[in-house]
Design an enzyme around this catalytic site. Structure first.
Site, mmCIF file in Angstrom:
data_model
loop_
_atom_site.group_PDB
_atom_site.id
_atom_site.type_symbol
_atom_site.label_atom_id
_atom_site.label_comp_id
_atom_site.label_asym_id
_atom_site.label_seq_id
_atom_site.Cartn_x
_atom_site.Cartn_y
_atom_site.Cartn_z
ATOM 1 N N ASP A 144 14.867 78.941 66.902
ATOM 2 C CA ASP A 144 15.969 79.542 67.661
ATOM 3 C C ASP A 144 16.648 80.636 66.846
ATOM 4 O O ASP A 144 16.983 81.707 67.371
ATOM 5 C CB ASP A 144 17.020 78.482 68.027
ATOM 6 C CG ASP A 144 16.476 77.359 68.896
ATOM 7 O OD1 ASP A 144 15.516 77.600 69.656
ATOM 8 O OD2 ASP A 144 17.011 76.240 68.804
ATOM 9 N N ASP A 149 16.059 69.827 67.406
ATOM 10 C CA ASP A 149 17.150 70.705 66.989
ATOM 11 C C ASP A 149 17.928 69.972 65.909
ATOM 12 O O ASP A 149 18.076 68.744 65.971
ATOM 13 C CB ASP A 149 18.062 71.041 68.167
ATOM 14 C CG ASP A 149 17.435 72.031 69.143
ATOM 15 O OD1 ASP A 149 16.605 72.849 68.711
ATOM 16 O OD2 ASP A 149 17.794 71.989 70.328
#
Length: 180
Positions: free
Chosen positions: A148, A126
């Site tokens: 995401d 991330d």
């Protein structure tokens, strides 16, 4: 090839684009930004490019679970779910073009993160970190990635398109009843 099937293959381009962009950005992050550091900041500290690893799912849910349970819950089950989604996608003749593209974006995001779960033992990469100004008790939104983003944006588009379809259908039913 049947016209309906052919028209459903075109939105799969979005699936591939999401997976490719997701994996390229993650490779760049891994190569150039050490884990748990900030690589760049924009607009003060509103947007930061960081490198963190998430062994869980959304909001790090399940990150502390045993490795075997995480692999089953966050890799095998999602692969089965995405397989079912694609089966429904190809069998359903009622999805609008927007719904087809949204579904394919969600699938691309899902597979982007599954690739990390299968091939990055340290966790999903991330890297997008946004200031949230204390809303919902969060100073910063949980860090996320391209996959995401695709799931969230395409998911919102899909829900809105379903709501619009339902509203149109109800209006048509009302009009038909008034004409009787």
């Amino acid at each position: 090839m049947e016209k309906d099937t052919k028209s459903k293959l075109i939105p799969l381009i979005l699936t591939a684009v999401v997976i490719i962009l997701d994996q390229i950005t993650k490779l760049l992050i891994v190569k150039f930004i050490p884990v748990n550091t900030i690589g760049a900041q924009f607009l003060g500290d509103f947007l930061r490019i960081v490198h963190v690893r998430n062994t869980g799912v959304a909001f790090s849910f399940g990150a502390s679970w045993p490795d075997v349970l995480r692999r089953v819950a966050f890799s095998i089950i999602p692969i089965i779910v995405l397989g079912v989604v694609m089966h429904v996608y190809f069998r359903n003749k009622d999805f609008t073009r927007l719904q087809q593209w949204a579904i394919c974006g969600i699938v691309g995001g899902g597979f982007g993160n599954i690739i990390d779960r299968l091939f990055r033992p340290a966790g999903v990469v991330d890297f997008i970190d946004v200031k949230f100004y204390g809303l919902f008790g969060l100073e910063r939104w949980p860090t996320f990635n391209v996959a995401d983003s695709a799931v969230v944006v395409c998911g919102i588009m899909l829900v809105i398109s379903f709501l619009i379809s339902i509203i149109k259908e109800n209006k048509n039913k009302s009009a038909e009843q008034e004409n009787k």
